[in-house]
Design a protein around this motif. Structure first.
Motif, PDB file in Angstrom:
ATOM      1  N   GLN A 130      -3.843   7.261  -4.138  1.00 42.13           N
ATOM      2  CA  GLN A 130      -4.652   7.385  -2.932  1.00 42.13           C
ATOM      3  C   GLN A 130      -4.072   6.482  -1.865  1.00 42.13           C
ATOM      4  O   GLN A 130      -3.742   5.311  -2.144  1.00 42.13           O
ATOM      5  CB  GLN A 130      -6.086   6.959  -3.253  1.00 42.13           C
ATOM      6  CG  GLN A 130      -7.087   7.251  -2.148  1.00 42.13           C
ATOM      7  CD  GLN A 130      -8.470   6.753  -2.499  1.00 42.13           C
ATOM      8  OE1 GLN A 130      -8.820   6.641  -3.679  1.00 42.13           O
ATOM      9  NE2 GLN A 130      -9.243   6.434  -1.500  1.00 42.13           N
ATOM     10  N   THR A 131      -3.927   7.007  -0.688  1.00 41.86           N
ATOM     11  CA  THR A 131      -3.338   6.230   0.417  1.00 41.86           C
ATOM     12  C   THR A 131      -4.120   4.938   0.623  1.00 41.86           C
ATOM     13  O   THR A 131      -5.347   4.937   0.732  1.00 41.86           O
ATOM     14  CB  THR A 131      -3.333   7.081   1.698  1.00 41.86           C
ATOM     15  OG1 THR A 131      -2.526   8.234   1.462  1.00 41.86           O
ATOM     16  CG2 THR A 131      -2.764   6.300   2.872  1.00 41.86           C
ATOM     17  N   GLY A 132      -3.370   3.829   0.647  1.00 43.63           N
ATOM     18  CA  GLY A 132      -3.998   2.525   0.853  1.00 43.63           C
ATOM     19  C   GLY A 132      -4.035   1.679  -0.402  1.00 43.63           C
ATOM     20  O   GLY A 132      -4.096   0.444  -0.340  1.00 43.63           O
ATOM     21  N   LYS A 133      -3.992   2.310  -1.574  1.00 46.76           N
ATOM     22  CA  LYS A 133      -4.008   1.532  -2.823  1.00 46.76           C
ATOM     23  C   LYS A 133      -2.700   0.736  -2.937  1.00 46.76           C
ATOM     24  O   LYS A 133      -1.655   1.189  -2.496  1.00 46.76           O
ATOM     25  CB  LYS A 133      -4.127   2.470  -4.036  1.00 46.76           C
ATOM     26  CG  LYS A 133      -5.470   3.173  -4.109  1.00 46.76           C
ATOM     27  CD  LYS A 133      -6.462   2.358  -4.899  1.00 46.76           C
ATOM     28  CE  LYS A 133      -7.678   3.182  -5.257  1.00 46.76           C
ATOM     29  NZ  LYS A 133      -8.898   2.676  -4.614  1.00 46.76           N
ATOM     30  N   ILE A 134      -2.767  -0.439  -3.579  1.00 45.25           N
ATOM     31  CA  ILE A 134      -1.587  -1.282  -3.717  1.00 45.25           C
ATOM     32  C   ILE A 134      -0.866  -0.966  -5.029  1.00 45.25           C
ATOM     33  O   ILE A 134      -1.452  -1.049  -6.103  1.00 45.25           O
ATOM     34  CB  ILE A 134      -1.961  -2.785  -3.728  1.00 45.25           C
ATOM     35  CG1 ILE A 134      -2.894  -3.129  -2.566  1.00 45.25           C
ATOM     36  CG2 ILE A 134      -0.709  -3.662  -3.750  1.00 45.25           C
ATOM     37  CD1 ILE A 134      -2.247  -3.144  -1.197  1.00 45.25           C
ATOM     38  N   TRP A 135       0.390  -0.591  -4.921  1.00 42.92           N
ATOM     39  CA  TRP A 135       1.242  -0.342  -6.079  1.00 42.92           C
ATOM     40  C   TRP A 135       2.429  -1.291  -6.032  1.00 42.92           C
ATOM     41  O   TRP A 135       2.764  -1.844  -4.975  1.00 42.92           O
ATOM     42  CB  TRP A 135       1.741   1.111  -6.083  1.00 42.92           C
ATOM     43  CG  TRP A 135       0.702   2.111  -6.488  1.00 42.92           C
ATOM     44  CD1 TRP A 135      -0.422   2.440  -5.803  1.00 42.92           C
ATOM     45  CD2 TRP A 135       0.700   2.904  -7.673  1.00 42.92           C
ATOM     46  NE1 TRP A 135      -1.142   3.393  -6.483  1.00 42.92           N
ATOM     47  CE2 TRP A 135      -0.468   3.704  -7.639  1.00 42.92           C
ATOM     48  CE3 TRP A 135       1.568   3.028  -8.761  1.00 42.92           C
ATOM     49  CZ2 TRP A 135      -0.776   4.598  -8.662  1.00 42.92           C
ATOM     50  CZ3 TRP A 135       1.251   3.929  -9.762  1.00 42.92           C
ATOM     51  CH2 TRP A 135       0.078   4.707  -9.708  1.00 42.92           C
ATOM     52  N   PRO A 153       0.822  -1.212   0.000  1.00 50.64           N
ATOM     53  CA  PRO A 153       0.000   0.000   0.000  1.00 50.64           C
ATOM     54  C   PRO A 153       0.858   1.266   0.000  1.00 50.64           C
ATOM     55  O   PRO A 153       1.921   1.302   0.617  1.00 50.64           O
ATOM     56  CB  PRO A 153      -0.812  -0.099   1.300  1.00 50.64           C
ATOM     57  CG  PRO A 153      -0.295  -1.255   2.041  1.00 50.64           C
ATOM     58  CD  PRO A 153       0.741  -1.956   1.248  1.00 50.64           C
ATOM     59  N   ILE A 154       0.340   2.274  -0.719  1.00 51.45           N
ATOM     60  CA  ILE A 154       1.063   3.549  -0.780  1.00 51.45           C
ATOM     61  C   ILE A 154       0.490   4.516   0.253  1.00 51.45           C
ATOM     62  O   ILE A 154      -0.663   4.386   0.682  1.00 51.45           O
ATOM     63  CB  ILE A 154       0.974   4.198  -2.173  1.00 51.45           C
ATOM     64  CG1 ILE A 154      -0.487   4.549  -2.527  1.00 51.45           C
ATOM     65  CG2 ILE A 154       1.603   3.293  -3.222  1.00 51.45           C
ATOM     66  CD1 ILE A 154      -0.633   5.412  -3.778  1.00 51.45           C
ATOM     67  N   GLU A 159      -4.782  12.709   2.814  1.00 52.08           N
ATOM     68  CA  GLU A 159      -6.148  12.400   3.287  1.00 52.08           C
ATOM     69  C   GLU A 159      -6.284  12.615   4.790  1.00 52.08           C
ATOM     70  O   GLU A 159      -7.344  12.352   5.365  1.00 52.08           O
ATOM     71  CB  GLU A 159      -6.508  10.942   2.960  1.00 52.08           C
ATOM     72  CG  GLU A 159      -6.457  10.606   1.472  1.00 52.08           C
ATOM     73  CD  GLU A 159      -5.104  10.078   1.021  1.00 52.08           C
ATOM     74  OE1 GLU A 159      -4.162  10.075   1.863  1.00 52.08           O
ATOM     75  OE2 GLU A 159      -4.967   9.679  -0.140  1.00 52.08           O
ATOM     76  N   GLY A 160      -5.163  13.041   5.427  1.00 53.81           N
ATOM     77  CA  GLY A 160      -5.231  13.275   6.870  1.00 53.81           C
ATOM     78  C   GLY A 160      -4.930  12.054   7.722  1.00 53.81           C
ATOM     79  O   GLY A 160      -5.198  12.046   8.914  1.00 53.81           O
ATOM     80  N   LEU A 161      -4.353  11.025   7.108  1.00 54.80           N
ATOM     81  CA  LEU A 161      -4.076   9.792   7.856  1.00 54.80           C
ATOM     82  C   LEU A 161      -2.651   9.783   8.400  1.00 54.80           C
ATOM     83  O   LEU A 161      -1.753  10.368   7.798  1.00 54.80           O
ATOM     84  CB  LEU A 161      -4.265   8.586   6.919  1.00 54.80           C
ATOM     85  CG  LEU A 161      -5.664   8.438   6.323  1.00 54.80           C
ATOM     86  CD1 LEU A 161      -5.636   7.452   5.162  1.00 54.80           C
ATOM     87  CD2 LEU A 161      -6.642   7.971   7.393  1.00 54.80           C
TER      88      LEU A 161
END
Lengths: 186, 448
Positions: free
Chosen positions: A132-137, A6-7, A50-52
């Protein structure tokens, strides 16, 4: 080799005070307890776009493996605590349009398992939702390419910029210490 | 076409070809480490020595080891770093060691006789800024050395650890940008305004891939200290470093004063530069870098009305002789509205404050009378980096409240001096003085 995970996405101008704030500089990254503290506090003052948070409360490492950021990543000071903190937090790759020179050089000199690469493509032109934070790259080091191949819009692929002579030499040697043993006399 | 000063220094320090983008094995004449970056550098040096089957650094004379960053604090981890530096200096026989006293626990009154102050002012004060030579400093403001014509490159702890042991580094050759300043510097302006003008023009990344080589008659007429200030902030534009060909008078002065060898290097008459930018010095304004970036620059005269609660005068950028003189020359006879921190960069600057006079009055007396010592218990602030970079929260000058600060330092990132809610404006000592008098950002032209 391959880095898949995840990115986490950050804005431009993430500086070395964001990555490792001044109060942490009393720690040496070469000291095991110091390194642990640096990792835990990595980017604690700066959330993703995203504020995470990079590291969730109660966790000792980040669930993200790749950071995709805006330009001038790592600007500010020469503190090598910054790249070490990222590696200790579990980050394996940072991709950005540009990096600050001392931070960049420190990554290659250190020989730590953190890769940095620049990307010429303007990421703001990519349709929303991919960066987007969380997507797998996935990053393939041999081809020097970054891929998104999740569900939905199909495969997206970016060729990252090649390394300079210095960077390539140091990455191959596994850091400046190894390079020095092979090339510098006492 | 001939070589820039920069390429002539490179040329005497490597057998490899000097062209942009090339990685050259570079001879590193001197390495500097301090208490925040030094412990990791020492670990790297010891590791390399062990792997080479050696115990001692071959050229301890080429190492400068300094406590300056986290000194006036009781934080035990910070104090322990001083112990590590001290032990290494003793083991290795490093003569150029400027550290806190054995057993130092954070009580500044007991800091000891060898402690001297901020690394980039300590080195010129101690004859360790050497024209024509190369310096790896484990600190981003190592570019300050360029003011004396020394090629000073800011590196991390690994590069510094390696160069301590081998006197070598692996350096990518940059391009060279000629930054020309022509014309007389007006009396209300300082080198700080000049470098802010550069950052305003090229932006935070404008120097990436370049060394800034300053030329022009304004440059020739700058004092040695002002040349240091000019080069000091080149790192804020992502330049590899800044450099100026030294004058003959500086080099002659250094012959008996330099503690280590140096060499006379010159720019070729037909020197080739990869880029040139020019400034008409007389048309510059007093400038301020607004929060939260050193390139967010606007003229002070456009910022009137911004109230300021604190003025910080210190650091390698703005805590030197000329800076203290400039601040005193404006505040003399006034009662200051803002809280002020006078933080001398070195013990020599502190002594200068006690000795130098303007119209018969010492700078010390001028500061005291103006109320510039009220925030530091009625005395001059302690010597060191102190709150320039925040530090542990008990540091002198650490910003705890969401206030506006005008500072003669070099960075104004969010939280740089402490509270993330504070706003830091970077300016020259003259602008800082005018601001301290008025209680709001003020162009020093009104007072000079």
């Amino acid at each position: 080799m391959k880095i898949k995970g995840p990115i986490a996405v950050y804005e431009e101008g993430i500086n070395t005070d964001d990555i490792t704030e001044a109060a942490l500089l009393k720690y040496s990254a070469k000291d095991p307890e110091g390194l642990r503290q640096l990792g835990l506090a990595c980017l604690q003052r700066k959330p993703t776009v995203e504020g995470l948070p990079l590291i969730e409360e109660g966790e000792s490492q980040s669930k993200y493996k790749i950071i995709i950021a805006g330009k001038n990543f790592g600007c500010g000071s020469s503190r090598e605590q910054s790249p070490y903190a990222l590696a200790a937090a579990g980050i394996e790759l940072v991709v950005a349009p540009s990096f600050a020179p001392i931070f960049w050089n420190n990554v290659f000199s250190s020989g730590i398992p953190l890769k940095v690469r620049t990307l010429s493509q303007d990421l703001t032109t990519i349709p929303p939702g991919f960066i987007q934070t969380g997507k797998i790259w996935t990053y393939h080091s041999g081809a020097n390419k970054l891929f998104y191949s999740g569900e939905g819009k199909g495969k997206m692929e970016f060729t990252l910029n090649p390394l300079s002579e210095r960077d390539a030499k140091l990455e191959e040697a596994g850091g400046l210490e190894n390079y020095a043993l092979q090339n510098f006399r006492y | 076409m001939g070589n820039s000063y920069t390429y002539n220094v490179f040329g005497t320090h490597t057998d490899d070809i000097v062209e942009p983008g090339r990685a050259v094995n570079l001879v590193v004449d001197q390495t500097m480490i301090h208490d925040v970056t030094g412990c990791a550098a020492i670990s790297v040096a010891k590791d390399l020595l062990r792997r080479m089957g050696k115990e001692k650094i071959k050229n301890p004379d080429s190492v400068v080891i300094i406590s300056d960053h986290y000194v006036v604090t009781k934080d035990p981890s910070a104090i322990r770093n001083h112990d590590i530096l001290r032990k290494f200096a003793e083991e290795q026989g490093i003569e150029h060691a400027f550290l806190t006293a054995q057993g130092y626990d954070g009580d500044y009154a007991k800091v000891g006789k060898e402690y001297f102050g901020v690394c980039h002012q300590l080195m010129p004060d101690k004859g360790l800024f050497l024209p024509g030579m190369t310096l790896f400093g484990a600190d981003s403001h190592t570019c300050t050395a360029g003011g004396f014509g020394m090629l000073g490159i800011g590196v991390g702890s690994t590069d510094a650890g390696i160069s301590m042991v081998t006197n070598m580094g692996l350096q990518e050759v940059p391009k060279v940008m000629n930054i020309r300043f022509e014309g007389i510097l007006p009396p209300h302006l300082m080198a700080k305004d000049m470098i802010l003008a550069v950052l305003q023009k090229i932006g935070r990344e404008g120097g990436a891939g370049y060394i800034a080589e300053f030329t022009g008659d304004t440059i020739k007429n700058l004092t040695p200290m002002e040349k240091l200030t000019l080069c000091n902030m080149t790192t804020e534009g992502n330049f590899l470093t800044g450099i100026i060909q030294p004058t003959h008078s500086l080099m002659h002065y250094l012959i008996p004063v330099a503690r280590r060898p140096f060499q006379e290097i010159y720019t070729d008459k037909d020197a080739e530069y990869h880029k040139t930018i020019t400034f008409d010095t007389q048309s510059l304004d007093a400038l301020v870098a607004l929060p939260h970036s050193p390139d967010n620059v606007r003229p002070a005269k456009e910022l009137g009305g911004i109230p300021v609660q604190r003025v910080y005068v210190g650091s390698c950028t703005g805590g030197k002789y000329d800076d203290m003189y400039a601040f005193a020359s404006v505040v003399k006879g006034h009662k200051l509205k803002t809280e002020v921190f006078v933080i001398p960069a070195t013990m020599a600057v502190a002594e200068y404050i006690r000795q130098e006079r303007i119209d018969g009055q010492t700078l010390d007396a001028i500061f005291r009378e103006a109320g510039a010592y009220n925030a530091t218990g009625g005395e001059m602030g302690p010597v060191g980096c102190n709150a320039c970079l925040g530090g542990p929260s008990d540091t002198v000058g650490y910003v705890k409240e969401p206030i506006n600060v005008v500072s003669t330092t070099n960075r104004n990132f969010e939280g740089r001096m402490g509270s993330k809610k504070a706003k830091i404006y970077l300016a020259s000592p003259l602008t800082a003085a005018a601001t301290a008098i008025a209680g709001e950002i003020t162009d020093p032209k009104e007072f000079v």
